[in-house]
Design a protein around this motif. Structure first.
Motif, short mmCIF file in Angstrom:
data_model
loop_
_atom_site.label_atom_id
_atom_site.label_comp_id
_atom_site.label_asym_id
_atom_site.label_seq_id
_atom_site.Cartn_x
_atom_site.Cartn_y
_atom_site.Cartn_z
N ASN A 1 37.73 17.38 77.99
CA ASN A 1 36.40 17.73 77.52
C ASN A 1 35.43 17.95 78.68
OD1 ASN A 1 34.73 18.29 75.26
ND2 ASN A 1 33.73 16.28 75.47
N HIS A 2 35.97 18.33 79.86
CA HIS A 2 35.08 18.63 80.98
C HIS A 2 34.14 19.79 80.64
CE1 HIS A 2 36.84 15.76 83.63
NE2 HIS A 2 38.01 16.39 83.73
N VAL A 3 34.69 20.79 79.94
CA VAL A 3 33.86 21.87 79.39
C VAL A 3 33.74 21.60 77.90
CG1 VAL A 3 33.64 24.35 79.03
CG2 VAL A 3 34.73 23.50 81.11
N LYS A 4 32.53 21.34 77.44
CA LYS A 4 32.31 20.92 76.06
C LYS A 4 32.30 22.15 75.14
CE LYS A 4 29.65 16.95 77.65
NZ LYS A 4 30.75 16.00 77.38
N GLN A 5 33.36 22.26 74.34
CA GLN A 5 33.54 23.46 73.53
C GLN A 5 32.39 23.67 72.55
OE1 GLN A 5 36.34 25.81 73.85
NE2 GLN A 5 34.68 26.92 72.85
N ASP A 6 31.87 22.61 71.96
CA ASP A 6 30.79 22.80 71.00
C ASP A 6 29.54 23.37 71.66
OD1 ASP A 6 30.39 20.39 72.40
OD2 ASP A 6 29.34 19.44 70.73
N ARG A 7 29.31 23.00 72.90
CA ARG A 7 28.14 23.51 73.59
C ARG A 7 28.37 24.95 74.06
NH1 ARG A 7 24.51 19.28 73.93
NH2 ARG A 7 23.06 20.74 74.93
N VAL A 8 29.60 25.28 74.43
CA VAL A 8 29.92 26.67 74.75
C VAL A 8 29.72 27.54 73.52
CG1 VAL A 8 31.72 28.27 75.51
CG2 VAL A 8 31.54 26.03 76.57
N ASP A 9 30.18 27.04 72.36
CA ASP A 9 29.99 27.78 71.11
C ASP A 9 28.50 28.04 70.86
OD1 ASP A 9 32.72 27.61 70.78
OD2 ASP A 9 32.63 26.02 69.26
N ALA A 10 27.68 27.03 71.11
CA ALA A 10 26.23 27.18 70.90
C ALA A 10 25.64 28.18 71.88
CB ALA A 10 25.55 25.82 71.03
N MET A 11 26.10 28.18 73.11
CA MET A 11 25.63 29.15 74.09
C MET A 11 25.96 30.57 73.65
SD MET A 11 26.75 27.18 77.63
CE MET A 11 26.00 28.36 78.79
N MET A 12 27.19 30.78 73.19
CA MET A 12 27.60 32.11 72.76
C MET A 12 26.79 32.57 71.55
SD MET A 12 29.78 34.53 73.71
CE MET A 12 31.04 33.64 74.64
N ALA A 13 26.53 31.65 70.64
CA ALA A 13 25.75 32.00 69.45
C ALA A 13 24.33 32.41 69.82
CB ALA A 13 25.72 30.82 68.47
N ARG A 14 23.68 31.64 70.69
CA ARG A 14 22.34 31.99 71.10
C ARG A 14 22.33 33.32 71.86
NH1 ARG A 14 18.18 28.30 71.37
NH2 ARG A 14 16.95 30.17 71.87
N ALA A 15 23.37 33.56 72.64
CA ALA A 15 23.43 34.79 73.44
C ALA A 15 23.40 36.03 72.55
CB ALA A 15 24.67 34.79 74.33
N VAL A 16 24.27 36.09 71.54
CA VAL A 16 24.33 37.30 70.71
C VAL A 16 23.13 37.42 69.80
CG1 VAL A 16 26.84 37.47 70.85
CG2 VAL A 16 25.80 36.22 68.94
N CYS A 17 22.59 36.29 69.33
CA CYS A 17 21.41 36.35 68.46
C CYS A 17 20.16 36.79 69.24
CB CYS A 17 21.19 35.00 67.78
SG CYS A 17 22.41 34.64 66.49
N GLU A 18 19.96 36.23 70.42
CA GLU A 18 18.81 36.62 71.23
C GLU A 18 18.94 38.07 71.70
OE1 GLU A 18 16.08 35.01 71.75
OE2 GLU A 18 16.59 32.99 71.06
N LEU A 19 20.15 38.50 71.96
CA LEU A 19 20.36 39.86 72.44
C LEU A 19 19.98 40.89 71.37
CD1 LEU A 19 21.43 41.71 74.69
CD2 LEU A 19 23.72 41.45 73.71
N THR A 20 20.34 40.60 70.13
CA THR A 20 20.14 41.57 69.04
C THR A 20 18.87 41.31 68.23
OG1 THR A 20 21.45 40.18 67.55
CG2 THR A 20 22.63 41.89 68.80
N GLY A 21 18.32 40.11 68.33
CA GLY A 21 17.18 39.74 67.49
C GLY A 21 17.60 39.34 66.09
N ALA A 22 18.88 39.04 65.90
CA ALA A 22 19.38 38.68 64.57
C ALA A 22 19.28 37.17 64.34
CB ALA A 22 20.83 39.13 64.42
N PRO A 23 19.07 36.74 63.08
CA PRO A 23 18.97 35.31 62.80
C PRO A 23 20.31 34.58 62.72
CG PRO A 23 18.64 36.58 60.79
CD PRO A 23 18.75 37.57 61.90
N THR A 24 21.40 35.33 62.52
CA THR A 24 22.72 34.71 62.42
C THR A 24 23.70 35.45 63.31
OG1 THR A 24 23.51 36.09 60.59
CG2 THR A 24 22.25 34.09 60.01
#
Length: 443
Positions: free
Chosen positions: A67-90
């Motif tokens: 768990n050196h790289v925390k998968q749940d936090r990586v998942d959250a980073m990826m989610a914020r990345a695509v939502c902020e990029l497109t302006g989409a809520p989901t």
């Protein structure tokens, strides 16, 4: 002997590059060139989460283990990345917007992803290149450089999760491919366990991987070299309807930086300086400006950049290729002696490399500050009428149809504010959207 000569050639290029370095404050700032791409033209999202990593270096085990790289936090980073990029809520709506925007841009109409369409993901696994000796072609395990800064399996897991869960893509319709790598067990076991039906293609195709094969789709170099073995794209890229470019956040001893554009070195089924083929290195490593840059052909080819629905840079770690066997902590704020713990995302291939360049240049890496490093971004931004006057057309045997601008390039105002022209209310240029989603006092 050939390997030794290759290293000597690289050393000569590096020494020449260092003699042409730039001063500390001579970047032309807030001077956009080219045309921004994307739903929000020129937008680059930078997600920073210091809490995503719990790793103190090689003495603490390998960074990809446990768990050196925390998968749940990586998942959250990826989610914020695509939502902020497109302006989409989901995330689901974000991917619908990404697919629709690309299809409209390439004249296919306002349509989203259709079941059965294939997607190729291009990671940067240069630390596992078959001929380097860092990974074994017999056992498919690391021999050395276990902690090198490759595109992390955790980042790819996060991306695959979005595609299969939120975008409606079947695992079997996704291929992850780096043509020059042995996909070692250490990464494959993580990826295959999470997504057993995804196709994983590599150089040799052993132990359940699939060996990459050449298609009949050519790539033509716009310098029009004569008497060279022709280049053809991998079948998995030629047959894909969409491509995702997943690069790394690294400086480079020869080219200065290695980001999304240079990630396409691994989109050819041959070594960059392989005998008989066009040598890509001189046009990539040169400290000159206003010269032909092969990276523009890779960025603009119809089956590479033309299919790319999303450009990503895994910035969990950084360092210098090929010098560093393991990551380096970064000094500049807000990293302050920690790992960069970042993810960059954009629809604009020029803008994302421009932003990552500004980080690496600010960090003070000697190689990023040598002359000519951002010249490929000038050529790409102005591809329809580049400073070199090259007729960029990688899709035809003879110059037929010029590439148009591949994106927008500029440098930020300063390292403290990190503002680009669109951040300052201008109609053109880059917009950097910083997202902080965690904090940590780890040093």
């Amino acid at each position: 002997m050939k390997r030794r000569l290759s290293l000597l050639a690289l050393l000569a290029l590096v020494l020449g590059a260092l003699s042409s370095g730039r001063g500390a404050d001579d970047l032309p700032r807030l001077a956009p060139m080219g045309q921004g791409k994307g739903i929000h033209p020129g937008r680059v999202v930078w997600v920073h989460d210091p809490a995503v990593l719990d790793w103190n270096g090689p003495a603490d085990g390998h960074w990809w283990e446990g768990n050196h790289v925390k998968q749940d936090r990586v998942d959250a980073m990826m989610a914020r990345a695509v939502c902020e990029l497109t302006g989409a809520p989901t995330v689901a709506e974000a991917w619908s917007k990404l697919f629709r925007h690309l299809n409209k841009a390439r004249g296919k109409g306002d349509v989203g992803y259709r079941p059965g369409e294939k997607i190729a993901i291009k990671p940067n696994w240069v630390g596992m290149i078959w001929r380097e000796g860092n990974a074994s072609g017999e056992t498919y395990t690391f021999v050395r450089r276990h902690d090198y800064m490759n595109t992390s399996p955790q980042m790819i897991v996060a991306l695959l999760g979005q595609l299969t869960r939120d975008a409606g893509v079947k695992q079997a319709d996704i291929t992850v491919c780096d043509t020059l790598a042995y996909l070692v067990n250490e990464y494959y076991d993580i990826l295959h366990k999470a997504f057993p039906e995804v196709r994983f293609e590599d150089y040799a195709g052993k132990f359940g991987r699939i060996q990459v094969k050449a298609s009949k789709v050519p790539l033509y170099w716009s310098s029009r070299p004569q008497g060279k073995t022709p280049d053809f794209l991998p079948t998995c890229f030629a047959e894909a309807e969409y491509l995702i470019n997943f690069a790394n956040f690294k400086a480079h001893m020869g080219s200065g930086v290695t980001l999304c554009a240079k990630n396409h070195y691994g989109s050819l089924i041959r070594w960059p300086v392989q005998e008989g083929y066009f040598d890509i290195h001189p046009g990539c490593f040169s400290t000159e400006t206003a010269i032909y840059r092969p990276l523009v052909d890779l960025m603009g080819h119809a089956h590479l950049g033309g299919k790319t629905v999303l450009h990503l840079i895994d910035g969990l770690f950084s360092g210098v290729h090929p010098r560093d066997p393991e990551p380096s902590r970064m000094k500049m704020p807000p990293f302050d002696g920690q790992w960069p713990s970042s993810l960059f995302a954009s629809q604009d291939p020029v803008a994302i490399d421009s932003v990552a360049f500004d980080f690496l240049w600010t960090e003070g890496t000697t190689f990023a500050r040598k002359g000519g490093v951002d010249d490929y971004l000038h050529e790409a931004a102005l591809a329809g009428d580049p400073p070199s006057k090259t007729f960029y057309d990688p899709d035809h045997a003879a110059p037929t149809k010029r590439l148009s601008s591949l994106g927008v390039h500029e440098h930020w105002n300063n390292a403290q504010e990190k503002k680009y022209s669109r951040n300052l209310g201008k109609a053109e240029g880059i917009e950097l959207v910083p997202v902080q989603i965690g904090s940590s006092d780890r040093k």
